[in-house]
Scaffold this motif. Sequence first.
Motif, short mmCIF file in Angstrom:
data_model
loop_
_atom_site.label_atom_id
_atom_site.label_comp_id
_atom_site.label_asym_id
_atom_site.label_seq_id
_atom_site.Cartn_x
_atom_site.Cartn_y
_atom_site.Cartn_z
N GLY A 1 7.08 15.72 -10.34
CA GLY A 1 7.36 14.30 -10.47
C GLY A 1 6.91 13.41 -9.32
N PHE A 2 6.36 13.97 -8.27
CA PHE A 2 5.82 13.15 -7.19
C PHE A 2 4.43 12.64 -7.57
CE2 PHE A 2 8.68 13.28 -3.60
CZ PHE A 2 9.47 14.41 -3.83
N GLU A 3 4.05 11.50 -7.01
CA GLU A 3 2.71 11.00 -7.17
C GLU A 3 2.27 10.32 -5.87
OE1 GLU A 3 3.01 8.26 -10.47
OE2 GLU A 3 3.33 6.58 -9.09
N ALA A 4 0.97 10.28 -5.66
CA ALA A 4 0.43 9.61 -4.47
C ALA A 4 -0.82 8.86 -4.88
CB ALA A 4 0.11 10.62 -3.38
N GLU A 5 -1.04 7.73 -4.27
CA GLU A 5 -2.19 6.91 -4.60
C GLU A 5 -3.07 6.71 -3.38
OE1 GLU A 5 -1.32 3.27 -6.58
OE2 GLU A 5 -3.38 3.10 -7.33
N PHE A 6 -4.32 7.04 -3.53
CA PHE A 6 -5.31 6.86 -2.47
C PHE A 6 -5.76 5.40 -2.49
CE2 PHE A 6 -8.63 7.26 0.40
CZ PHE A 6 -9.87 7.03 -0.17
N ASN A 7 -5.62 4.73 -1.34
CA ASN A 7 -6.06 3.35 -1.21
C ASN A 7 -7.05 3.30 -0.05
OD1 ASN A 7 -6.31 0.58 -0.46
ND2 ASN A 7 -4.45 0.15 -1.63
N LYS A 8 -8.33 3.24 -0.39
CA LYS A 8 -9.37 3.33 0.63
C LYS A 8 -9.36 2.11 1.54
CE LYS A 8 -14.24 4.52 1.23
NZ LYS A 8 -15.51 4.85 0.55
N SER A 9 -9.13 0.93 0.98
CA SER A 9 -9.20 -0.30 1.78
C SER A 9 -8.06 -0.34 2.80
CB SER A 9 -9.16 -1.52 0.88
OG SER A 9 -7.94 -1.56 0.16
N PHE B 1 -2.17 6.76 1.80
CA PHE B 1 -1.96 7.78 0.77
C PHE B 1 -0.46 7.98 0.66
CE2 PHE B 1 -3.41 10.78 -2.17
CZ PHE B 1 -2.98 12.06 -1.92
N HIS B 2 0.26 6.97 0.21
CA HIS B 2 1.72 7.00 0.15
C HIS B 2 2.21 7.89 -0.98
CE1 HIS B 2 1.36 4.00 3.11
NE2 HIS B 2 1.35 2.92 2.33
N LEU B 3 3.31 8.57 -0.73
CA LEU B 3 3.91 9.48 -1.71
C LEU B 3 5.12 8.81 -2.33
CD1 LEU B 3 3.89 12.49 -2.78
CD2 LEU B 3 5.56 12.96 -0.97
N ARG B 4 5.24 8.90 -3.65
CA ARG B 4 6.34 8.23 -4.34
C ARG B 4 6.98 9.15 -5.37
NH1 ARG B 4 1.98 4.45 -4.75
NH2 ARG B 4 2.24 2.73 -3.28
N LYS B 5 8.25 8.88 -5.62
CA LYS B 5 8.93 9.54 -6.74
C LYS B 5 9.93 8.55 -7.29
CE LYS B 5 11.02 13.82 -8.33
NZ LYS B 5 11.50 15.18 -8.01
N PRO B 6 9.95 8.32 -8.61
CA PRO B 6 10.82 7.30 -9.19
C PRO B 6 12.31 7.65 -9.15
CG PRO B 6 9.58 8.42 -10.91
CD PRO B 6 9.05 8.92 -9.61
N SER B 7 12.63 8.95 -9.11
CA SER B 7 14.04 9.36 -9.13
C SER B 7 14.17 10.71 -8.44
CB SER B 7 14.53 9.44 -10.59
OG SER B 7 15.85 9.94 -10.64
#
Lengths: 113, 114
Positions: free
Chosen positions: B62-70, B74-80
Amino acid sequence: DVKVTQSSRYLVKRTGEKVFLECVQDMDHENMFWYRQDPGLGLRLIYFSYDVKMKEKGDIPEGYSVSREKKERFSLILESASTNQTSMYLCASTSSSYNSPLHFGNGTRLTVT
Amino acid sequence: AQSVTQLDSQVPVFEEAPVELRCNYSSSVSVYLFWYVQYPNQGLQLLLKYLSGSTLVESINGFEAEFNKSQTSFHLRKPSVHISDTAEYFCAVSDLRGYQKVTFGTGTKLQVIP
């Protein structure tokens, strides 16, 4: 499943002793690494090896040496242990594939008194 | 040279609340990005990785991370979050050389409060 085994979970040594930390991996990985983990500092690379008998210094090699005589085994040596080498030591391995992650052992907590 | 910054050393969060663990990196070359998790008394294990393609990557728990080049993030998130997510999380980068030399951040301890 890849298994990286570190021979000791806990180790207590005296200042000046020669210390050997052993690591064995069972997946025929080319690359092996030794890190130390300290609170607030994360993981710092001590040495790594990309082939048998090959070794390269990492970011903090002072006071350490390594040996890789067989592909599956990578040893970390503290020639003369000091109290500032009290730490958690983590061994890891990975294949040469560009996207292969690191596989870690469970660590050896070394205390030098 | 490359570096990783995890500004939060500890993040307490109540069970079932959302969480974000922050990671910023610096590198002069293209990199791969990773999140590793360390449960108590264990070694690190891979949680998820970004190599190329879709900038949003997910793990099986259930974790996700989004790569933001600008923003070089690379923050890690989990909704619950669950109690079992209590662990230390390390962000890491590696360059594209063959030696798999990885640079780790200092880690963020996630404490899930029941």
